[in-house]
Design an enzyme around this catalytic site. Structure first.
Site, short mmCIF file in Angstrom:
data_model
loop_
_atom_site.label_atom_id
_atom_site.label_comp_id
_atom_site.label_asym_id
_atom_site.label_seq_id
_atom_site.Cartn_x
_atom_site.Cartn_y
_atom_site.Cartn_z
N GLY A 41 7.63 -5.49 13.32
CA GLY A 41 7.71 -4.09 12.89
C GLY A 41 9.12 -3.66 12.53
N LYS A 100 -2.94 -2.40 4.24
CA LYS A 100 -2.99 -1.02 3.75
C LYS A 100 -1.81 -0.61 2.88
CE LYS A 100 -5.38 0.95 7.74
NZ LYS A 100 -5.09 1.80 8.91
N GLY A 160 5.39 -9.78 10.83
CA GLY A 160 4.82 -10.69 11.82
C GLY A 160 3.70 -11.55 11.27
N ARG A 211 11.29 -17.72 21.71
CA ARG A 211 12.25 -16.61 21.75
C ARG A 211 13.46 -16.92 22.62
NH1 ARG A 211 8.09 -11.46 21.66
NH2 ARG A 211 7.98 -11.42 19.40
P1 ADP Z 1 2.88 -8.20 8.08
O1 ADP Z 1 2.62 -8.28 9.56
O2 ADP Z 1 3.39 -9.50 7.53
O3 ADP Z 1 3.75 -7.03 7.71
P2 ADP Z 1 0.46 -6.75 7.56
O4 ADP Z 1 0.37 -6.45 9.01
O5 ADP Z 1 0.80 -5.68 6.64
O6 ADP Z 1 1.48 -7.98 7.35
O7 ADP Z 1 -0.92 -7.36 7.05
C1 ADP Z 1 -1.54 -8.45 7.66
C2 ADP Z 1 -3.01 -8.27 7.78
O8 ADP Z 1 -3.61 -7.93 6.54
C3 ADP Z 1 -3.64 -9.57 8.23
O9 ADP Z 1 -4.22 -9.39 9.50
C4 ADP Z 1 -4.68 -9.87 7.15
O10 ADP Z 1 -5.90 -10.35 7.68
C5 ADP Z 1 -4.88 -8.51 6.52
N1 ADP Z 1 -5.39 -8.66 5.14
C6 ADP Z 1 -4.73 -9.13 4.07
N2 ADP Z 1 -5.54 -9.14 3.00
C7 ADP Z 1 -6.75 -8.68 3.39
C8 ADP Z 1 -7.99 -8.45 2.74
N3 ADP Z 1 -8.14 -8.70 1.46
N4 ADP Z 1 -9.00 -7.95 3.48
C9 ADP Z 1 -8.83 -7.68 4.79
N5 ADP Z 1 -7.68 -7.87 5.45
C10 ADP Z 1 -6.65 -8.37 4.77
MG MG Z 2 1.27 -7.07 10.84
#
Ligand code: ADP
Ligand code: MG
Length: 417
Positions: A397, A206, A374, A40
């Site tokens: 975020g 989710k 992230g 960073r």
């Molecule tokens: P980002 O940080 O890129 O926005 P998210 O925080 O929305 O991504 O999602 C990341 C998380 O989703 C990871 O920790 C990953 O382990 C989880 N994940 C993705 N697919 C699955 C799955 N099929 N079952 C459980 N967890 C999952």
């Molecule tokens: Mg995330």
């Protein structure tokens, strides 16, 4: 609207209050706090070098950790100041408080091209409360305001928003740093008029986290590829069995609405055709946080229904191959959310395959590939392809909120061009 950037500024002899993100990981070694990853700090060097070249008197402000509104030596920015000194190859004055007499003296002593770093702004609870009197104290050091901390721009805090408003109120300029400029370009402008086909890859845990992003991107994308645990809520909505997978039954309607909107707008909306599943077995052990540790047995790929005892953890190979082919002809790619639980190597295959396809499209097809979120950035780095995509957001975020179309207070406070 385009924002003023540091390139546009004429700042010789002026005090530039620059909000940076020096929220670096620290570790105690022999009673001293040591920075374990200085990325960073390194990332701000282009902005700082430009400001130095322009003869600004630079006053840097940042938060570090969550000191809960009072001084905590374990969260001091002093190690960041020393690291910056080393990286810039010139002294960085450190003010042991972000406001008050000592800081006033340090700032007053700056000559053109000099750099000072203020102590952690979150040593004051007024920072996160965006207290106007606290912001006014910080603004005493600001003729011009620069924000290079995109990852904090979704919060209206004193150093991310309050100070900028005060500077603007006096008729002063508020500009984006070079890092912030790139975030606004790739997560903003490039996606307003994307080169087509524009393929969006959405995963993560989710549906509820991603509703707004899905809704907005449906209006811009040619194709949306769905993966991650989010896909199981779509399966559920179609009446398929999802076993013990992470699902949100309350959002089945949301899923169906998204598909209906895709049909109406002519967006190619793809769901996984196969899923890597496993049976989770409680080992009886607990991790450091006290959460039960599971082992995964009987890892296999299924089409259609997920068996009652099984849980989905990734897109399967057939899905990955189909998605890779679509990605191969894309001209713009936006990826938010891993397509499986990539932190576990046994479930990283699908995500890795997609990362390779994105890198290949960037290389062979001249596609612009943009990674936001992230965990998505972590996944691309874990696949060893971080340097083979066009842009990886530093925003976490903040990038998600920006992609949702939200107006980030730290961005809104900058001067329009
Ligand atoms: P980002 O940080 O890129 O926005 P998210 O925080 O929305 O991504 O999602 C990341 C998380 O989703 C990871 O920790 C990953 O382990 C989880 N994940 C993705 N697919 C699955 C799955 N099929 N079952 C459980 N967890 C999952
Ligand atoms: Mg995330």
């Amino acid at each position: 609207m385009a924002k003023l950037t540091v390139r546009d500024l004429d700042v010789r002899g002026k005090r530039v209050f620059a909000r940076v993100d020096y929220n670096v990981p620290l570790e105690e070694r022999d009673g001293k706090m040591v920075i374990t990853d200085a990325t960073r700090i390194v990332e701000t060097l282009p902005t700082l070098k430009l400001l130095i070249e322009k003869g600004a008197r630079i006053v840097l402000a940042s938060h570090l950790g969550r000191p809960k509104g009072k001084p905590d030596p374990a969260m001091s920015l002093r190690p960041a100041g020393m690291k910056l000194h080393e990286l810039l190859g010139k002294p960085v004055e450190f003010a042991n408080d972000c406001i008050g007499d000592h800081a006033e003296k340090v700032v007053a002593s700056l000559k053109d091209g000099d750099v000072a770093l203020l102590e952690n702004v979150r040593y004051y609870k007024e920072e996160e409360a965006n207290d106007p009197r606290f912001a006014a104290k910080l603004a005493r050091f600001a003729d011009v305001y620069v924000n290079d901390a995109f990852g904090s721009a979704h919060r209206a805090h004193a150093s991310t928003e309050g100070v900028a408003r005060i500077v603007a109120g006096r008729g002063g300029q508020c500009a984006a740093g070079l890092l912030m400029e790139r975030e606004l370009k790739f997560l903003g402008e490039e996606l307003e008029k994307p080169a087509r086909p524009f393929v969006v890859i959405l995963g993560g845990a989710k549906v509820s986290d991603k509703i707004k992003v899905i809704d907005r991107l449906l209006e811009k994308a040619d194709t949306i590829l769905i993966g991650g645990a989010m896909a199981y809520t779509f399966k559920l909505a179609h009446g398929e069995k999802t076993g013990k997978s992470l699902v949100e039954p309350g959002h089945a309607r949301t899923a169906l609405d998204a598909e209906a909107k895709a049909r109406k707008l002519g967006v190619n909306f793809q769901l996984p055709v196969d899923v890597v599943v496993a049976t989770a077995v409680d080992t009886g052990k607990r991790n450091k946080k006290g959460k039960p540790i599971f082992d995964f047995t009987n890892i296999r790929t299924v089409n259609g229904n997920i068996p009652d005892d099984a849980e989905g953890f990734s897109i399967g190979e057939e899905t990955a191959a189909r998605y890779a082919e679509i990605i191969g002809s894309a001209k713009t790619i936006l990826w938010n959310g891993p397509l499986g639980m990539f932190e576990d190597a046994r479930f990283a295959g699908g995500t890795n395959r997609i990362a390779k396809a994105v890198a290949a499209a960037t290389r062979n097809n001249g596609a612009k590939s943009i990674i936001g979120g992230g965990d998505s950035v972590k996944a691309v780095n874990q696949a060893g392809l971080g340097d083979q995509v066009t842009f990886m957001s530093t925003g976490g975020g903040a990038s998600l909120e920006f992609l949702e179309g939200a107006v980030l207070p730290g961005v809104a406070a900058l001067t329009d061009k």
